[in-house]
Design an enzyme around this catalytic site. Structure first.
Site, PDB file in Angstrom:
ATOM      1  N   SER A   1     -10.135  -0.291   6.904  1.00  0.00           N
ATOM      2  CA  SER A   1      -9.503  -0.097   5.595  1.00  0.00           C
ATOM      3  C   SER A   1      -8.849  -1.322   4.987  1.00  0.00           C
ATOM      4  O   SER A   1      -8.487  -1.311   3.814  1.00  0.00           O
ATOM      5  CB  SER A   1      -8.471   1.038   5.669  1.00  0.00           C
ATOM      6  OG  SER A   1      -9.114   2.284   5.576  1.00  0.00           O
TER       7      SER A   1
ATOM      8  N   LYS B   1       0.849  -1.196   0.000  1.00  0.00           N
ATOM      9  CA  LYS B   1       0.000   0.000   0.000  1.00  0.00           C
ATOM     10  C   LYS B   1       0.886   1.248   0.000  1.00  0.00           C
ATOM     11  O   LYS B   1       1.949   1.271   0.636  1.00  0.00           O
ATOM     12  CB  LYS B   1      -0.898  -0.029   1.244  1.00  0.00           C
ATOM     13  CG  LYS B   1      -1.980   1.054   1.273  1.00  0.00           C
ATOM     14  CD  LYS B   1      -2.905   0.878   2.482  1.00  0.00           C
ATOM     15  CE  LYS B   1      -3.980   1.959   2.542  1.00  0.00           C
ATOM     16  NZ  LYS B   1      -4.878   1.770   3.705  1.00  0.00           N
TER      17      LYS B   1
ATOM     18  N   SER C   1      -9.799   2.017   2.664  1.00  0.00           N
ATOM     19  CA  SER C   1      -8.870   2.728   1.810  1.00  0.00           C
ATOM     20  C   SER C   1      -7.860   1.851   1.082  1.00  0.00           C
ATOM     21  O   SER C   1      -7.274   2.267   0.094  1.00  0.00           O
ATOM     22  CB  SER C   1      -8.118   3.759   2.644  1.00  0.00           C
ATOM     23  OG  SER C   1      -7.291   3.108   3.602  1.00  0.00           O
TER      24      SER C   1
END
Lengths: 445, 474
Positions: free
Chosen positions: A149, A50, A125
């Site tokens: 997330s 990420k 996210s």
């Protein structure tokens, strides 16, 4: 795609071939926009990272304009641990800017789409990581979970996503959103891979003061045959969609069938979770993001004086959702409001923790939805508040610091994955993975 | 008719090897931004880790001022934007500091004392430095994250004299504990003064004005006097409420005035809240046991000097006001000399020869040497006058005291035979003066002493010269 467990057995040459294959596939699926960069960093099993986890020499940007041009000069602890275990970071995945969002739409790099339906959000996210694993563009990925997330995009994309107990995985090198809630966790194709990757990245780290002195591992002693007591919270389910209710009923039946005991428990109205979460997270975020001022690194927009440079750099560098949360955070901390908002939110947080403690005195796990519904279409949320409310099933887990794992249960009539989560007591990852593996195997049989 | 009310905030830079929240060195004068790392640069993802030595030194300070050492304290974030603060928040302790409710005694020259209460001492991180060069401003973050102990007094001081006495005592304490270099010029002992006035007899506190960062005791005294005058004038002119408001002012040495730092409307809201990246600070039993045993403090040392060496309170307090002086003094005393002579030769003769970069810490004459020199006066090898000459020489040359005495030919002659011969020669050479003396002009005794001393090139023992002259002239 080859599983992480299998990939760990590959030779150096085979790994090179795997990376080449991955690179081609990623290229071919560019429309997904799961990746925002295809950097690599040495040999090993490739793991997608990420865009908020620091990898030395990589451009790491938190999906934000304000960090364009920034090159990370050091590795996050999880990256060091991965490399020591024969894994290597491979590609940066898309995310909501500074991990603030549930759709990955707020990224500076544009939205990621759901591999199961291009008109639907992948969740967020960590939407890029979830889409990459779901589309077979990654063996496994790292995400971060502040209010869901990891778990919510995992559920939306039909993969496994796990959030460790707060303090299990070092946050050193994770671009901070809300320090007391953030945890890095694995996003994988199956439960066993999640356990393997969790084992690799977890453990005490002297660089993170909130990291705990525990190094116990789970993947070498996974035991799906344990008979567990699993709580469900009926007053929670009532707000979920029919798809989710159906998957929930199926999971309960499957778990009962596997010999587990299902019991009912109550938790206070989740609307308090939402308030406590958005006060706490935005307060912390407003200070964590204050360092992005255009002075030392990232993008700067020159003004005629210092104040103007601050205002311009931050106004042009941050997107709307980030600005909204910074404003909210500054408001709840401001003089005269601190007690009414921040202090009160901490009291609620304490209450939530106690409620879970009480339940976990008697049960091993809690089964719960991850989101009120399956992945929705882009633009279907009327306003930010609706997005905040969609976090009701995930955020109390962060507020209480608990470990939880989301895993796919079935596919809805519309062809979208439906995931549920299991939640365990703090530091009881072993039971969490044992229960998850049991559920996964029971669903397959 | 007015009473001055003063409280102080002193930022003491703790002399740890590494910074408060990272392992960067705290050393001075390195190339700009070389002592930095992801944490003190506030790079994305970097986290603070508390330096335990800072907690230990804070425990020592708390013990020294008879304060409560909070076994559990917490860090908070104080938010403000400025380029010298990389994270745009300072990590400090607002809600529960490590040290609370202490006190410090100040001593007046007339032998009276007063207790100044210490509200709190809390740990916080220092900022970097902004360097302004014309249109360009540069930021040096070497100092960012250096540990500070901010020591906040109650508004218990009533004059600039009391302020200076408090500061000197506080300075001595942190030096005695060796928790800070406490160098005002280098900024490791920084003073903010909160000043207000009120009509005598009034118990209420009026508006306080903060004067920041004044880097010498002399300027602090001056700044207070000027600020007090400004406030009194405003009161007497009937514009106190308009002109005196809570603000931060800077002391301008050149113009001899205090000046507003920022306007009223810019009043900052620091949005304090608990620092989530750090755990609570715990002083456990083992740490407390170890660091609450502190070395002898100025007051104790002074008392000991009075008792052990028979010194008067004032001399003892002069010597003990600085740890280096006290150590030097005690080393001199090892030579078996009198405390009175040791005090004079240290505080008058040696210190009188300091200047520029030379001070007690790098004195070219060490304590053993000066002690030996005093010993030579006491055993009558040297006259006091000759000893001053030897000391002058020793300030420039690192040599043995006795060798220098020989080399300079300053050894005192106490051999009565030799002195008697000189006396006879002088008396024989001045028969008329001898006659005048016998006729009653006794003042001439000094003349004869001078002549004998001169003839001996100053080496004759003056006492012996006196005795022999007296018997010859009687």
């Amino acid at each position: 795609m080859i599983t992480l467990k299998e990939a760990l057995k590959l030779s150096a040459e085979e790994l090179v071939a795997l990376k080449e294959e991955l690179a081609k596939k990623i290229e071919a699926h560019a429309k997904l926009n799961a990746y925002v960069g295809l950097e690599s960093a040495g040999e090993g099993v490739p793991i997608a990272i990420k865009d908020n986890i620091q990898v030395k020499t990589w451009s790491v940007t938190n999906g934000s304009k304000i960090l364009q041009g920034y090159i990370a000069p050091y590795n996050a602890t999880v990256i060091e641990k991965m490399q020591a275990a024969g894994l290597t970071p491979f590609g940066r995945t898309n995310m909501d800017e500074f991990a603030m969002g549930s759709t990955t739409e707020s990224s500076y790099y544009g939205k990621t789409v759901n591999p199961h339906n291009a008109s639907c959000v992948p969740g967020g996210s960590s939407g890029g990581s979830a889409a990459a694993v779901a589309a077979g563009l990654a063996v496994a990925a790292l995400g971060s979970d502040t209010g869901g997330s990891i778990r919510q995009p995992a559920a939306f994309c039909g993969i496994v996503g796990m959030k460790p107990t707060y303090g299990r995985v070092s946050r050193y090198g994770l671009g901070a959103y809300a320090s007391s809630l953030d945890q890095i966790g694995p996003m994988t194709q199956n439960v066993e891979d999640a356990a393997i990757l969790y084992d690799i990245i977890s453990g005490y780290d002297a660089n993170d003061s909130t990291s705990v002195h525990r190094n116990d591992k789970v993947s070498d002693k996974l035991d799906p045959s344990r008979k567990l007591t699993i709580a469900i919270v009926p007053n929670y389910i009532k707000d979920a969609s029919e798809d989710v209710k159906r998957a929930f009923a199926k999971a309960v039946a499957v778990l009962r069938n596997a010999g587990h005991t299902i019991v009912e428990r109550e938790l206070m109205d989740a609307k308090y979770d939402i308030s406590a979460y958005y006060v706490t997270a935005t307060a912390e975020a407003s200070t964590n993001l204050a360092r992005y001022d255009g002075i030392r690194y990232g993008s700067r927009v020159e003004g005629s004086n210092l104040k103007e440079t601050y205002i311009k750099s931050r106004s042009e560098g941050f997107g709307d959702e980030v600005k909204r949360r910074i404003l909210l955070g500054n408001f709840v901390l401001s003089s005269g409001y601190y007690d009414a908002y921040y202090v009160k939110a901490q009291k609620v947080r304490h209450r939530i923790k106690e409620e879970y403690e009480t339940i976990f005195k008697e049960v091993d796990l809690i089964l719960s939805p991850v989101a009120p519904r399956t992945a929705y279409e882009f633009g279907s949320l009327a306003d930010p508040l609706e997005m905040y409310l969609s976090d009701i099933y995930t955020i109390s887990v962060n507020l209480a610091g608990l470990p939880a794992i989301a895993l796919p249960i079935e596919t809805s009539e519309a062809g979208m994955p439906v995931g549920l989560q299991l939640i365990a007591a703090p530091f009881d990852e072993q039971t969490l993975f044992d229960g998850a593996l049991s559920l996964e195997q029971s669903l397959q049989s | 008719m007015f009473e001055v009310v003063i409280g102080l905030e002193v930022h003491v830079q703790l002399n740890t090897k590494t910074k408060l929240f990272c392992s960067c060195p705290t050393s001075f004068n390195h190339r700009q931004n070389s002592n930095t790392c992801p944490t003190c640069l506030a790079l994305p993802g970097a986290l603070p880790v508390l330096n335990k030595a800072v907690v230990e030194k804070s425990v020592m300070f708390g013990t020294a001022v008879n304060a409560t050492v909070n076994r559990t304290s917490y860090f908070d974030r104080k938010s403000y934007f400025y380029p010298d603060s990389p994270s745009a928040y300072q990590i400090t302790q607002l809600y529960t500091p490590i040290v609370e409710h202490g006190a410090l005694q100040i001593d007046f020259e007339d032998g009276t004392h007063k207790v100044i209460r210490i509200n709190r001492a809390h740990i916080e991180a220092d900022a970097g430095k902004n360097i302004h060069e014309g249109d360009v401003s540069k930021v040096d973050l070497n100092r960012a994250g250096t540990p500070l102990l901010e020591i906040v007094s109650e508004p218990d001081m009533r004059s600039s004299e009391e302020v200076i006495l408090y500061l000197k005592k506080l300075h001595a304490i942190v030096r005695y504990l060796d928790i800070s270099d406490a160098n005002m010029q280098e900024g490791s002992f920084r003073v903010d003064v909160n000043v207000s006035i009120r009509p005598k007899g009034d118990e209420k506190l009026y508006t306080r004005v903060e004067i920041k960062n004044i880097n010498s005791f002399r300027f602090i005294q001056k700044a207070i006097e000027i600020e007090v005058a400004r406030q009194i004038e405003a009161w007497e002119d009937g514009v106190y409420d308009e002109e005196i408001y809570q603000e931060t002012r800077l002391f301008d040495q050149a113009r001899q005035e205090t000046r507003s730092m920022r306007g009223k409307e810019e009043a900052a809201d620091y949005r304090y809240f608990p620092e989530p990246d750090l755990l609570k600070v715990v002083v456990d039993d083992a740490m407390y046991a170890t660091f609450s045993k502190i070395p002898e403090l100025p007051d104790e040392k002074r008392k000991r000097f009075v008792d052990a060496y028979g010194m008067n309170e004032y001399n003892a307090s002069v010597i003990t006001s600085s740890l280096e002086m006290a150590h030097y003094f005690e080393a001199m005393m090892q030579e078996g000399i009198s405390a009175k002579n040791a005090t004079t030769w240290l505080s008058v003769e040696l210190q009188g020869r300091f200047g520029g970069e030379v001070n007690i810490e790098n004195s070219p004459v060490n304590a053993k040497t000066l002690g030996t020199l005093v010993k030579r006066i006491e055993d009558q090898t040297l006259s006091g006058k000759a000893a001053k000459e030897v000391l002058d020489y020793l300030m420039e040359h690192d040599e043995d005291v006795d060798a220098v005495i020989d080399k300079l030919g300053l050894k005192q002659v106490s051999d009565t035979g030799a002195i008697e011969q000189l006396v006879n020669e002088i008396l024989a050479a001045n028969p008329d003066k001898v006659q005048e003396y016998h006729n009653g002009k006794e003042k001439l005794f000094g003349f004869f002493v001078g002549q004998v001393m001169k003839a001996s090139k100053g080496s004759a023992n003056p006492q012996a010269v006196n005795d022999i002259l007296k018997s010859k002239l009687s």
